[in-house]
Design an enzyme around this catalytic site. Sequence first.
Site, PDB file in Angstrom:
ATOM      1  N   SER A 127     -43.488 -32.938  33.959  1.00 32.65           N
ATOM      2  CA  SER A 127     -42.883 -32.580  32.675  1.00 32.65           C
ATOM      3  C   SER A 127     -43.956 -32.130  31.695  1.00 32.65           C
ATOM      4  CB  SER A 127     -42.175 -33.819  32.120  1.00 32.65           C
ATOM      5  OG  SER A 127     -41.869 -33.653  30.760  1.00 32.65           O
ATOM      6  N   TYR A 152     -41.767 -43.647  30.491  1.00 35.58           N
ATOM      7  CA  TYR A 152     -41.269 -42.489  31.261  1.00 35.58           C
ATOM      8  C   TYR A 152     -42.394 -41.463  31.437  1.00 35.58           C
ATOM      9  CZ  TYR A 152     -39.226 -37.946  32.205  1.00 35.58           C
ATOM     10  OH  TYR A 152     -38.980 -36.694  32.744  1.00 35.58           O
ATOM     11  N   LYS A 156     -44.772 -39.913  34.879  1.00 35.60           N
ATOM     12  CA  LYS A 156     -45.067 -38.529  35.275  1.00 35.60           C
ATOM     13  C   LYS A 156     -46.573 -38.342  35.460  1.00 35.60           C
ATOM     14  CE  LYS A 156     -40.871 -37.296  35.566  1.00 35.60           C
ATOM     15  NZ  LYS A 156     -40.307 -37.285  36.911  1.00 35.60           N
TER      16      LYS A 156
HETATM   17  P1  NAD Z   1     -30.718 -36.432  36.689  1.00 38.78           P
HETATM   18  O1  NAD Z   1     -30.660 -37.830  36.193  1.00 38.78           O
HETATM   19  O2  NAD Z   1     -29.568 -35.537  36.453  1.00 38.78           O
HETATM   20  O3  NAD Z   1     -31.012 -36.432  38.261  1.00 38.78           O
HETATM   21  C1  NAD Z   1     -31.792 -37.404  38.887  1.00 38.78           C
HETATM   22  C2  NAD Z   1     -31.074 -37.820  40.159  1.00 38.78           C
HETATM   23  O4  NAD Z   1     -31.871 -38.797  40.832  1.00 38.78           O
HETATM   24  C3  NAD Z   1     -29.709 -38.466  39.904  1.00 38.78           C
HETATM   25  O5  NAD Z   1     -28.759 -37.934  40.790  1.00 38.78           O
HETATM   26  C4  NAD Z   1     -29.948 -39.951  40.183  1.00 38.78           C
HETATM   27  O6  NAD Z   1     -28.792 -40.602  40.644  1.00 38.78           O
HETATM   28  C5  NAD Z   1     -31.038 -39.878  41.233  1.00 38.78           C
HETATM   29  N1  NAD Z   1     -31.906 -41.049  41.314  1.00 38.78           N
HETATM   30  C6  NAD Z   1     -32.599 -41.675  40.328  1.00 38.78           C
HETATM   31  N2  NAD Z   1     -33.308 -42.707  40.820  1.00 38.78           N
HETATM   32  C7  NAD Z   1     -33.069 -42.718  42.157  1.00 38.78           C
HETATM   33  C8  NAD Z   1     -33.526 -43.552  43.216  1.00 38.78           C
HETATM   34  N3  NAD Z   1     -34.342 -44.581  43.013  1.00 38.78           N
HETATM   35  N4  NAD Z   1     -33.093 -43.278  44.468  1.00 38.78           N
HETATM   36  C9  NAD Z   1     -32.247 -42.255  44.722  1.00 38.78           C
HETATM   37  N5  NAD Z   1     -31.786 -41.432  43.748  1.00 38.78           N
HETATM   38  C10 NAD Z   1     -32.188 -41.677  42.485  1.00 38.78           C
HETATM   39  O7  NAD Z   1     -32.078 -35.809  36.103  1.00 38.78           O
HETATM   40  P2  NAD Z   1     -32.601 -34.308  36.137  1.00 38.78           P
HETATM   41  O8  NAD Z   1     -32.534 -33.771  34.761  1.00 38.78           O
HETATM   42  O9  NAD Z   1     -31.966 -33.568  37.244  1.00 38.78           O
HETATM   43  O10 NAD Z   1     -34.133 -34.579  36.442  1.00 38.78           O
HETATM   44  C11 NAD Z   1     -34.675 -34.456  37.744  1.00 38.78           C
HETATM   45  C12 NAD Z   1     -36.169 -34.741  37.683  1.00 38.78           C
HETATM   46  O11 NAD Z   1     -36.797 -33.844  36.777  1.00 38.78           O
HETATM   47  C13 NAD Z   1     -36.529 -36.152  37.199  1.00 38.78           C
HETATM   48  O12 NAD Z   1     -37.665 -36.591  37.928  1.00 38.78           O
HETATM   49  C14 NAD Z   1     -36.897 -35.934  35.743  1.00 38.78           C
HETATM   50  O13 NAD Z   1     -37.765 -36.901  35.266  1.00 38.78           O
HETATM   51  C15 NAD Z   1     -37.564 -34.568  35.825  1.00 38.78           C
HETATM   52  N6  NAD Z   1     -37.552 -33.853  34.542  1.00 38.78           N
HETATM   53  C16 NAD Z   1     -36.358 -33.563  33.928  1.00 38.78           C
HETATM   54  C17 NAD Z   1     -36.350 -32.872  32.711  1.00 38.78           C
HETATM   55  C18 NAD Z   1     -35.054 -32.564  32.014  1.00 38.78           C
HETATM   56  O14 NAD Z   1     -35.087 -32.206  30.851  1.00 38.78           O
HETATM   57  N7  NAD Z   1     -33.917 -32.652  32.657  1.00 38.78           N
HETATM   58  C19 NAD Z   1     -37.565 -32.472  32.134  1.00 38.78           C
HETATM   59  C20 NAD Z   1     -38.761 -32.769  32.792  1.00 38.78           C
HETATM   60  C21 NAD Z   1     -38.748 -33.455  34.010  1.00 38.78           C
HETATM   61  C1  UD1 Z   2     -37.476 -34.911  25.463  1.00 40.47           C
HETATM   62  C2  UD1 Z   2     -38.466 -36.005  25.776  1.00 40.47           C
HETATM   63  C3  UD1 Z   2     -39.361 -35.564  26.915  1.00 40.47           C
HETATM   64  C4  UD1 Z   2     -38.507 -35.200  28.128  1.00 40.47           C
HETATM   65  C5  UD1 Z   2     -37.497 -34.140  27.707  1.00 40.47           C
HETATM   66  C6  UD1 Z   2     -36.556 -33.789  28.826  1.00 40.47           C
HETATM   67  C7  UD1 Z   2     -38.867 -37.253  23.693  1.00 40.47           C
HETATM   68  C8  UD1 Z   2     -39.808 -37.501  22.564  1.00 40.47           C
HETATM   69  N1  UD1 Z   2     -39.239 -36.300  24.572  1.00 40.47           N
HETATM   70  O1  UD1 Z   2     -38.170 -33.742  25.090  1.00 40.47           O
HETATM   71  O2  UD1 Z   2     -40.255 -36.594  27.275  1.00 40.47           O
HETATM   72  O3  UD1 Z   2     -39.326 -34.703  29.191  1.00 40.47           O
HETATM   73  O4  UD1 Z   2     -36.726 -34.624  26.607  1.00 40.47           O
HETATM   74  O5  UD1 Z   2     -35.715 -34.861  29.142  1.00 40.47           O
HETATM   75  O6  UD1 Z   2     -37.821 -37.858  23.807  1.00 40.47           O
HETATM   76  N2  UD1 Z   2     -33.189 -32.285  18.548  1.00 40.47           N
HETATM   77  C9  UD1 Z   2     -32.416 -32.278  17.407  1.00 40.47           C
HETATM   78  N3  UD1 Z   2     -31.253 -33.007  17.410  1.00 40.47           N
HETATM   79  C10 UD1 Z   2     -30.833 -33.719  18.491  1.00 40.47           C
HETATM   80  C11 UD1 Z   2     -31.635 -33.710  19.656  1.00 40.47           C
HETATM   81  C12 UD1 Z   2     -32.811 -32.999  19.640  1.00 40.47           C
HETATM   82  O7  UD1 Z   2     -32.755 -31.648  16.419  1.00 40.47           O
HETATM   83  O8  UD1 Z   2     -29.779 -34.374  18.417  1.00 40.47           O
HETATM   84  C13 UD1 Z   2     -34.423 -31.489  18.558  1.00 40.47           C
HETATM   85  C14 UD1 Z   2     -35.680 -32.310  18.805  1.00 40.47           C
HETATM   86  O9  UD1 Z   2     -36.246 -32.690  17.580  1.00 40.47           O
HETATM   87  C15 UD1 Z   2     -36.564 -31.297  19.554  1.00 40.47           C
HETATM   88  C16 UD1 Z   2     -35.564 -30.383  20.289  1.00 40.47           C
HETATM   89  O10 UD1 Z   2     -34.320 -30.609  19.659  1.00 40.47           O
HETATM   90  O11 UD1 Z   2     -37.248 -30.498  18.634  1.00 40.47           O
HETATM   91  C17 UD1 Z   2     -35.460 -30.705  21.755  1.00 40.47           C
HETATM   92  O12 UD1 Z   2     -35.216 -32.108  21.903  1.00 40.47           O
HETATM   93  P1  UD1 Z   2     -34.881 -32.775  23.316  1.00 40.47           P
HETATM   94  O13 UD1 Z   2     -33.809 -31.990  23.985  1.00 40.47           O
HETATM   95  O14 UD1 Z   2     -34.667 -34.218  23.096  1.00 40.47           O
HETATM   96  O15 UD1 Z   2     -36.202 -32.514  24.183  1.00 40.47           O
HETATM   97  P2  UD1 Z   2     -37.738 -32.889  23.852  1.00 40.47           P
HETATM   98  O16 UD1 Z   2     -37.871 -33.700  22.646  1.00 40.47           O
HETATM   99  O17 UD1 Z   2     -38.493 -31.614  23.898  1.00 40.47           O
END
Ligand code: NAD
Ligand code: UD1
Length: 341
Positions: A127, A152, A156
Amino acid sequence: MAQKIIVTGGAGYIGTHTTVELQKAGFDVVVFDNFINSDPSSLDGVQRITGTKPELERVDCADDVAIADAFAKHSDAVGVIHFAALKAVGESVEKPLMYYQNNIRGLMNVLDNMNKHGIANIVFSSSATVYGVPDVLPVTEETPLKPATSPYGQTKVMGENIISDAVRANPNMRATLLRYFNPVGAHPSAEIGELPLGTPNNLLPYLTQTAAGIREVLSVFGDDYDTPDGFCVRDYIDINDLASAHVAALKHMLGGANGVNIFNLGTGRGVSVMELIKTFQDATGVKLNYKIAARRPGDVPAIWADATLANKVLGWRANVPLADTLRNAWKWQVKVCEKNN
Ligand code: NAD
Ligand code: UD1
């Protein structure tokens, strides 16, 4: 015969979209998921798009015995895409041990079993959070990492280090660490999308739920940042673009790229919260109820990616215009509401 890929967390938001792209690219996908943050029906959505339901192992990656059994069944896989993790920043502060147990133990089990069965290639979901508040923008893969500010985020940083050490110790192993910026949107078919449980923390699901009348008002966190319009800036990357980057990363490794490769996955463009709201309203014609609120503690004022490396090395770039992404997110939200009514 098609090459088999294990997708842990394959029933989740990024996992379902990536499974679609893998299947489209001719891979045979087996999903390992315990549905702690998803529902098995998400895989029906995948099937409606591609015509093929991925094979499923209902398994907890942090359960040493169960995961060993699942790997033994699928020891012919050529690679693993490891999405399985818990991802709520606030919850990780309250329950750090749960996050280390799930995210770190899960990863260690996956690596152990890959070694045991000679599965050489892993793609890891990292991330942009590893960059903290960057000193220079946009961030490249060379930008110094900052200490994590939540358990969290720590999982990572630790995950990247654990994988790098494992590869260093085993020259047959290869890894790609993908640093996602802000993944948003849904598949254009609206068959799959993001399904947050409870009140969303992230901007886009909160925004679409507000537009749908599920939430009363979207709070915009801070309007006095040192940015062009005073609002926080992020790099919002379309989920389908993000998914296709995983296929590119896998092909790069299967093509022989050795060691640990790290890529930023973003559009290269910073977008403010207000710009995103306006683009959503223009793209969908839906009026959004929002108010300016206080800054959210811990927010990074501005961050966006330099994604040149992924462009050059993987031949990948983000293509989907933000307006299309937001229209897809809205179409998905409308469908979810219809289903729930
Ligand atoms: P998500 O929660 O939708 O998907 C994660 C999946 O993993 C789910 O289906 C959950 O049931 C499964 N899971 C969790 N723990 C498990 C375990 N111990 N064993 C088996 N299955 C398990 O999340 P996502 O948004 O699809 O994220 C996927 C990956 O990307 C994660 O590692 C997350 O940290 C990373 N990530 C997501 C974002 C984002 O904004 N969505 C940003 C940066 C990194
Ligand atoms: C957040 C997490 C980051 C994670 C990412 C994806 C924090 C501090 N960071 O990132 O670790 O990898 O999500 O899951 O939690 N915002 C609003 N109103 C809202 C929600 C968000 O104004 O109700 C704004 C926030 O201030 C930010 C932007 O929208 O500027 C994006 O926010 P968000 O979607 O939560 O993502 P990040 O903060 O970038």
